[in-house]
Design an enzyme around this catalytic site. Sequence first.
Site, mmCIF file in Angstrom:
data_model
loop_
_atom_site.group_PDB
_atom_site.id
_atom_site.type_symbol
_atom_site.label_atom_id
_atom_site.label_comp_id
_atom_site.label_asym_id
_atom_site.label_seq_id
_atom_site.Cartn_x
_atom_site.Cartn_y
_atom_site.Cartn_z
ATOM 1 N N SER A 9 3.405 102.828 18.824
ATOM 2 C CA SER A 9 4.396 103.593 18.064
ATOM 3 C C SER A 9 5.281 102.637 17.276
ATOM 4 O O SER A 9 5.970 101.784 17.854
ATOM 5 C CB SER A 9 5.257 104.425 19.011
ATOM 6 O OG SER A 9 6.395 104.896 18.310
ATOM 7 N N HIS A 32 0.875 105.218 15.696
ATOM 8 C CA HIS A 32 1.706 106.405 15.931
ATOM 9 C C HIS A 32 2.992 106.306 15.108
ATOM 10 O O HIS A 32 3.725 105.317 15.192
ATOM 11 C CB HIS A 32 2.024 106.469 17.425
ATOM 12 C CG HIS A 32 2.721 107.703 17.875
ATOM 13 N ND1 HIS A 32 2.079 108.893 18.153
ATOM 14 C CD2 HIS A 32 4.038 107.935 18.113
ATOM 15 C CE1 HIS A 32 2.958 109.796 18.555
ATOM 16 N NE2 HIS A 32 4.169 109.247 18.533
ATOM 17 N N ASP A 34 6.512 108.168 14.268
ATOM 18 C CA ASP A 34 7.454 109.181 14.733
ATOM 19 C C ASP A 34 8.379 109.623 13.599
ATOM 20 O O ASP A 34 9.220 108.866 13.140
ATOM 21 C CB ASP A 34 8.298 108.615 15.880
ATOM 22 C CG ASP A 34 7.488 108.467 17.153
ATOM 23 O OD1 ASP A 34 6.891 109.461 17.593
ATOM 24 O OD2 ASP A 34 7.451 107.342 17.698
ATOM 25 N N MET A 36 11.355 111.941 12.615
ATOM 26 C CA MET A 36 12.457 112.688 13.251
ATOM 27 C C MET A 36 13.452 113.111 12.188
ATOM 28 O O MET A 36 13.759 112.329 11.271
ATOM 29 C CB MET A 36 13.172 111.807 14.271
ATOM 30 C CG MET A 36 12.265 111.232 15.349
ATOM 31 S SD MET A 36 13.229 110.371 16.601
ATOM 32 C CE MET A 36 11.926 109.548 17.523
ATOM 33 N N HIS A 65 3.593 112.060 14.386
ATOM 34 C CA HIS A 65 4.234 112.918 15.390
ATOM 35 C C HIS A 65 5.507 113.468 14.768
ATOM 36 O O HIS A 65 6.496 112.744 14.631
ATOM 37 C CB HIS A 65 4.520 112.066 16.639
ATOM 38 C CG HIS A 65 5.254 112.790 17.719
ATOM 39 N ND1 HIS A 65 5.858 112.116 18.778
ATOM 40 C CD2 HIS A 65 5.480 114.114 17.933
ATOM 41 C CE1 HIS A 65 6.422 112.996 19.584
ATOM 42 N NE2 HIS A 65 6.230 114.204 19.089
ATOM 43 N N MET A 67 8.664 115.348 14.824
ATOM 44 C CA MET A 67 9.735 115.933 15.641
ATOM 45 C C MET A 67 10.753 116.522 14.672
ATOM 46 O O MET A 67 11.838 115.982 14.460
ATOM 47 C CB MET A 67 10.352 114.847 16.534
ATOM 48 C CG MET A 67 9.432 114.475 17.699
ATOM 49 S SD MET A 67 9.835 112.864 18.394
ATOM 50 C CE MET A 67 8.906 111.807 17.293
ATOM 51 N N MET A 136 4.528 115.194 26.048
ATOM 52 C CA MET A 136 5.672 114.275 26.028
ATOM 53 C C MET A 136 6.050 113.905 27.454
ATOM 54 O O MET A 136 6.291 114.769 28.299
ATOM 55 C CB MET A 136 6.874 114.925 25.340
ATOM 56 C CG MET A 136 6.763 115.079 23.827
ATOM 57 S SD MET A 136 6.367 113.559 22.933
ATOM 58 C CE MET A 136 7.781 112.519 23.337
ATOM 59 N N ASP A 174 2.876 110.509 25.434
ATOM 60 C CA ASP A 174 3.847 109.772 24.623
ATOM 61 C C ASP A 174 5.178 109.664 25.356
ATOM 62 O O ASP A 174 5.815 110.674 25.648
ATOM 63 C CB ASP A 174 4.033 110.529 23.292
ATOM 64 C CG ASP A 174 4.955 109.795 22.326
ATOM 65 O OD1 ASP A 174 5.350 108.655 22.612
ATOM 66 O OD2 ASP A 174 5.262 110.391 21.279
HETATM 67 C C1 DX5 Z 1 9.884 109.336 21.381
HETATM 68 C C2 DX5 Z 1 8.703 109.035 20.508
HETATM 69 C C3 DX5 Z 1 7.784 108.031 21.061
HETATM 70 C C4 DX5 Z 1 8.400 106.665 21.265
HETATM 71 C C5 DX5 Z 1 7.784 106.080 22.496
HETATM 72 O O1 DX5 Z 1 10.475 110.509 20.979
HETATM 73 O O2 DX5 Z 1 7.944 110.205 20.283
HETATM 74 O O3 DX5 Z 1 6.595 107.906 20.299
HETATM 75 O O4 DX5 Z 1 8.202 105.786 20.211
HETATM 76 O O5 DX5 Z 1 8.435 104.907 22.782
HETATM 77 P P1 DX5 Z 1 8.246 104.213 24.218
HETATM 78 O O6 DX5 Z 1 6.797 103.878 24.345
HETATM 79 O O7 DX5 Z 1 9.117 103.016 24.113
HETATM 80 O O8 DX5 Z 1 8.699 105.193 25.255
HETATM 81 ZN ZN ZN Z 2 5.962 109.935 19.352
#
Ligand code: DX5
Ligand code: ZN
Length: 229
Positions: A9, A32, A34, A36, A65, A67, A136, A174
């Site tokens: 990620s 990956h 993220d 947000m 991903h 969010m 998650m 994740d």
């Molecule tokens: C959190 C993200 C993850 C995050 C995971 O909301 O969706 O993808 O980057 O990070 P680690 O592996 O550090 O928990």
């Molecule tokens: Zn993620």
Amino acid sequence: MPAPLIAPSILSADFAHLADEAAAVTGSDWLHVDVMDAHFVPNLTLGLPVVESLLRATDIPLDCHLMIEDPDRWAPPYAEAGAHNVTVHAEAAHDPRGIAKDLRAAGALAGLSVKPNTPLEDWLEVLRDYDTLLVMSVEPGFGGQSFMPEVLEKVRTARRLVDTGHLQVLVEIDGGISADTVEQAAEAGVDCFVAGSAVYGADDPGRAVAALRQQAAGVSPHRTSATRE
Ligand code: DX5
Ligand code: ZN
């Protein structure tokens, strides 16, 4: 079982050098990303323009991903841009079946994610239209949180349904995946492991990816896939 997939990620990477950070994990299966929006989760990261640039900067398939609120409106452009897998949150989707249809029509895999407290049972019907399930194992929003082992029950349920032919999804996890937790996730039946801080916090991110893959492959039901390096 196919070989375990590892998806670093970039949330834990240096956002000023994303092309270099992607190059540092060249052996990864997916990258990956993220997204947000500071509404669905209390954090803000990046959006479509950055994903479009990343697509030009790396050959690693992008695992986006989302969010975000209103994925019905905002998710399909990620698929149209060329993301390999686009995951939306079940809790945010208005018409999850419609979203899956749009994502697939745009040439991407369609992913559905459930937060730790969201029961899988409520989404089993809808999941028939999806290609990937993202379980998650932390509350979404931030990297570096502790793994929640209680979500593995959902992984086991999904694995069982997939193995008995009742569901056709790749099971992804994740949050909090590291050398300490990857084996229990693999044992529960995860196919694809997202890892942020465990990869980008390591001295050699590429090595960390290979080590996680080897650990996951060493555990049943992925025992046969240890040769993938
Ligand atoms: C959190 C993200 C993850 C995050 C995971 O909301 O969706 O993808 O980057 O990070 P680690 O592996 O550090 O928990
Ligand atoms: Zn993620």
